[in-house]
Design a protein around this motif. Structure first.
Motif, PDB file in Angstrom:
ATOM      1  N   TRP A 212     -16.701  12.141  27.499  1.00  0.00           N
ATOM      2  CA  TRP A 212     -16.357  10.781  27.878  1.00  0.00           C
ATOM      3  C   TRP A 212     -15.543  10.732  29.165  1.00  0.00           C
ATOM      4  O   TRP A 212     -15.036  11.753  29.634  1.00  0.00           O
ATOM      5  N   THR A 213     -15.407   9.501  29.688  1.00  0.00           N
ATOM      6  CA  THR A 213     -14.476   9.218  30.778  1.00  0.00           C
ATOM      7  C   THR A 213     -13.661   8.016  30.322  1.00  0.00           C
ATOM      8  O   THR A 213     -14.230   7.017  29.897  1.00  0.00           O
ATOM      9  N   ARG A 214     -12.356   8.141  30.370  1.00  0.00           N
ATOM     10  CA  ARG A 214     -11.496   7.007  29.965  1.00  0.00           C
ATOM     11  C   ARG A 214     -10.455   6.749  31.036  1.00  0.00           C
ATOM     12  O   ARG A 214     -10.060   7.671  31.743  1.00  0.00           O
ATOM     13  N   ILE A 215     -10.007   5.505  31.102  1.00  0.00           N
ATOM     14  CA  ILE A 215      -8.917   5.214  32.035  1.00  0.00           C
ATOM     15  C   ILE A 215      -7.741   4.592  31.277  1.00  0.00           C
ATOM     16  O   ILE A 215      -7.927   3.860  30.302  1.00  0.00           O
ATOM     17  N   VAL A 216      -6.570   4.943  31.741  1.00  0.00           N
ATOM     18  CA  VAL A 216      -5.347   4.386  31.157  1.00  0.00           C
ATOM     19  C   VAL A 216      -4.667   3.562  32.245  1.00  0.00           C
ATOM     20  O   VAL A 216      -4.443   4.071  33.344  1.00  0.00           O
ATOM     21  N   VAL A 217      -4.398   2.297  31.948  1.00  0.00           N
ATOM     22  CA  VAL A 217      -3.717   1.468  32.948  1.00  0.00           C
ATOM     23  C   VAL A 217      -2.373   0.974  32.414  1.00  0.00           C
ATOM     24  O   VAL A 217      -2.202   0.737  31.225  1.00  0.00           O
ATOM     25  N   GLU A 218      -1.460   0.856  33.354  1.00  0.00           N
ATOM     26  CA  GLU A 218      -0.094   0.470  33.022  1.00  0.00           C
ATOM     27  C   GLU A 218       0.105  -1.003  33.320  1.00  0.00           C
ATOM     28  O   GLU A 218      -0.591  -1.582  34.144  1.00  0.00           O
ATOM     29  N   LYS A 219       1.096  -1.591  32.724  1.00  0.00           N
ATOM     30  CA  LYS A 219       1.486  -2.929  33.133  1.00  0.00           C
ATOM     31  C   LYS A 219       2.232  -2.836  34.471  1.00  0.00           C
ATOM     32  O   LYS A 219       2.687  -1.749  34.790  1.00  0.00           O
ATOM     33  N   PRO A 220       2.457  -3.850  35.250  1.00  0.00           N
ATOM     34  CA  PRO A 220       2.051  -5.225  34.999  1.00  0.00           C
ATOM     35  C   PRO A 220       0.558  -5.405  35.264  1.00  0.00           C
ATOM     36  O   PRO A 220       0.069  -5.036  36.317  1.00  0.00           O
ATOM     37  N   PHE A 221      -0.133  -5.923  34.248  1.00  0.00           N
ATOM     38  CA  PHE A 221      -1.559  -6.114  34.367  1.00  0.00           C
ATOM     39  C   PHE A 221      -1.777  -7.568  34.794  1.00  0.00           C
ATOM     40  O   PHE A 221      -2.004  -8.449  33.971  1.00  0.00           O
ATOM     41  N   GLY A 222      -1.646  -7.800  36.073  1.00  0.00           N
ATOM     42  CA  GLY A 222      -1.748  -9.163  36.609  1.00  0.00           C
ATOM     43  C   GLY A 222      -0.383  -9.811  36.732  1.00  0.00           C
ATOM     44  O   GLY A 222       0.632  -9.239  36.306  1.00  0.00           O
ATOM     45  N   ARG A 223      -0.379 -11.000  37.332  1.00  0.00           N
ATOM     46  CA  ARG A 223       0.868 -11.767  37.512  1.00  0.00           C
ATOM     47  C   ARG A 223       0.844 -13.046  36.694  1.00  0.00           C
ATOM     48  O   ARG A 223       1.843 -13.670  36.430  1.00  0.00           O
ATOM     49  N   ASP A 224      -0.375 -13.466  36.364  1.00  0.00           N
ATOM     50  CA  ASP A 224      -0.540 -14.682  35.571  1.00  0.00           C
ATOM     51  C   ASP A 224      -1.955 -14.655  34.989  1.00  0.00           C
ATOM     52  O   ASP A 224      -2.694 -13.681  35.208  1.00  0.00           O
ATOM     53  N   LEU A 225      -2.312 -15.720  34.292  1.00  0.00           N
ATOM     54  CA  LEU A 225      -3.601 -15.738  33.609  1.00  0.00           C
ATOM     55  C   LEU A 225      -4.752 -15.473  34.573  1.00  0.00           C
ATOM     56  O   LEU A 225      -5.628 -14.638  34.320  1.00  0.00           O
ATOM     57  N   GLU A 226      -4.718 -16.164  35.689  1.00  0.00           N
ATOM     58  CA  GLU A 226      -5.828 -16.080  36.625  1.00  0.00           C
ATOM     59  C   GLU A 226      -5.983 -14.674  37.203  1.00  0.00           C
ATOM     60  O   GLU A 226      -7.077 -14.095  37.202  1.00  0.00           O
ATOM     61  N   SER A 227      -4.856 -14.106  37.695  1.00  0.00           N
ATOM     62  CA  SER A 227      -4.952 -12.786  38.323  1.00  0.00           C
ATOM     63  C   SER A 227      -5.286 -11.710  37.282  1.00  0.00           C
ATOM     64  O   SER A 227      -6.017 -10.761  37.568  1.00  0.00           O
ATOM     65  N   ALA A 228      -4.776 -11.878  36.063  1.00  0.00           N
ATOM     66  CA  ALA A 228      -5.071 -10.883  35.016  1.00  0.00           C
ATOM     67  C   ALA A 228      -6.553 -10.927  34.647  1.00  0.00           C
ATOM     68  O   ALA A 228      -7.204  -9.892  34.478  1.00  0.00           O
TER      69      ALA A 228
END
Ligand code: BG6
Length: 484
Positions: A151-167
């Motif tokens: 497999w290939t997996r990615i791990v992402v950290e917060k901040p995941f976006g700044r608001d609803l739209e950007s997220a």
């Protein structure tokens, strides 16, 4: 467990998060035998042009070997560092990622004695602004190509976006490149021992089942305090503020586990379904039920603008529109530069009807779960004051982990969560719809703060925060209990 070689690629390898959290967590996993040297290789990737040795030197000081007797760097540390290679390159051109892929593939060939599949875990210890380009580069250049699976997996950290739209935009961009089961959105609070204990506590104990509702619980608080300020992170912090940094993710995740309904099973999807449901039942937060603060001296940081309105403290009341919780205030409270460092959940019960002891002044029953420091759970209750008369006093039933589980090492949150990513268990990770529901709750208020409509109240560093926050608590019906 799956076999085959495992490549862990830490992108942003020379940054703070990688040094302080990711590599130390990997080291602990290595030391416990979860990352066997015959299968695993670790790659650091970043823009800085440094050698393998220089990266190892930068990380070394952060690897603490509790078991090592005297010499600072034990054999384990040295052997672990041997597993790490460094590749430098940019985050938005294919050249560096092609070199990275070549290194990973060579490692896979050299370790092919296992004849297993190849597993590639990409840990993005990077600012979210580069997530889309990095994900695209990984997709174009670095995917697992083994015929034997893997497999290939990615791990992402917060901040995941700044608001609803950007997220949502970010989610869509990444979602076009990776499927949801390949994406691990990390919230390290979900890796804390007492956060993971919440499900067990609530659903494996008869004590709590009948009491956990609006008939019995008066209010709930989820509290995060730090006794230090932004400490050199002013630039980052000022862009986000306490609501995006702590409340929208860490405290809201805890809130979900306290308030959600019982999942059908422990399957990750079942648990996350319930979290989404409770988030969707949260009513819009009203301005009267929010207090923002900013500690005095915050703007002295040269990386913070002199007129910054970014809150370093916030208390707010969330209200859930469902059968279980209608009318029960859930108070989320977080602050930097306060009088103590603590994270806890306080569940306060209603007064006893028809009280014959007149013990109201001593306070209510309260159940406290201390996430840190010194993990503990205690129940505040009223007992007879030992002695000749019938007066009452507040006391505690106390489960302190240090005493009860002497000698048991509680794993670090990151250690646990990284192991989950390798095992493919998404239970303690945030699903896309969950993230969306979380942003929906806070976005209107965040926009008002960004537009300067909502100003933080100054407070003294080392204090409890603005007094207005205590007044809000009182208004929500919280009664200070005595004892602890
Ligand atoms: C991070 C925040 O996510 O959590 C920091 O960005 C905060 O501002 C930290 O200090 C707190 O984590 P912990 O595990 O020390 O409570």
């Amino acid at each position: 467990p799956e076999t085959g070689c495992l490549s862990i690629i830490v992108l942003g390898a020379s940054g703070d998060l990688a040094k302080k959290k990711t590599f130390p967590a990997l080291f602990n996993l290595y030391r416990q035998g979860f990352l066997p040297a015959e299968e695993v290789h670790i790659f650091g990737y970043a823009r800085t042009k440094i050698s393998d040795e220089e990266l190892r030197n930068r990380i070394r000081g952060f690897l603490v070997d509790n078991k090592a007797a005297s010499s600072k760097y034990s054999d384990d540390v040295l052997k672990f560092l041997e597993l790490i290679k460094y590749v430098s390159g940019s985050y938005d051109t294919e050249d560096g990622f092609r070199r990275l892929d070549k290194e990973i593939s060579e490692h896979e060939i050299s370790k092919n004695s296992h004849e297993g599949s190849s597993r590639r875990l990409f840990y993005l210890a990077l600012p979210p602004s580069v997530y889309p380009s990095v994900c695209k580069m990984i997709r174009n250049c670095c995917m697992n190509k083994s015929d034997l699976g893997g497999w290939t997996r990615i791990v992402v950290e917060k901040p995941f976006g700044r608001d609803l739209e950007s997220a949502e935009k970010l989610s869509t961009q990444i979602g076009e490149l990776f499927d949801e089961p390949q994406i691990y959105r990390i919230d390290h609070y979900l890796g804390k021992e007492l956060v993971q204990n919440l499900l067990v506590l609530r659903f494996a104990n008869r004590f709590f089942l009948p009491l956990w509702n609006r008939d019995n619980i008066h209010n709930v608080q989820v509290i995060f305090r730090e006794d230090f300020g932004t400490d050199g992170r002013g630039g980052y912090f000022d862009e986000y503020g306490i609501i995006r940094d702590i409340i929208q993710n860490h405290l809201l995740q805890v809130f979900c586990l306290v308030a959600m309904e019982k999942p059908v099973s422990l399957k990750p999807e079942h648990i996350r379904d319930e979290k989404v449901k409770v988030l969707q039942s949260v009513l819009p937060i009203t301005d009267e039920e929010v207090v923002l603060g900013q500690y005095e001296g915050y703007r002295d940081d040269p990386t913070v603008p002199d007129n910054s309105n970014t809150p370093t403290f916030a208390t707010m009341v969330l209200r859930i529109h469902n059968e279980r919780w209608e009318g029960v205030p859930f108070i989320l409270k977080a602050g930097k530069a306060l009088n103590s460092r603590k994270a806890e959940i306080r569940v306060q019960f209603k007064d006893v009807p028809g009280d014959i002891f007149k013990c109201k002044k001593q306070g209510r029953n309260e159940f406290v779960i201390r996430l840190q420091p010194s993990e503990a759970m205690y129940m505040k209750l009223t007992v007879k004051q030992p002695g000749l008369d019938m007066s009452t006093v507040q006391s505690e039933l106390d489960l302190s982990y240090r005493q009860r589980y002497q000698g048991v090492v509680i794993p670090e949150a990151y250690e646990r969560l990284i192991l989950d990513t390798i095992r493919g268990d998404q239970q303690h990770f945030v699903r896309r719809d969950e993230l969306k529901a979380a942003w929906e709750i806070f976005t209107p208020m965040l926009h008002r703060i960004d537009d300067g409509e909502f100003k933080p109240i100054p407070y003294q560093p080392g204090s409890r925060g603005p007094v207005e926050a205590d007044e809000l608590l009182e208004k929500a019906g919280y009664v200070q209990t005595h004892g602890y």
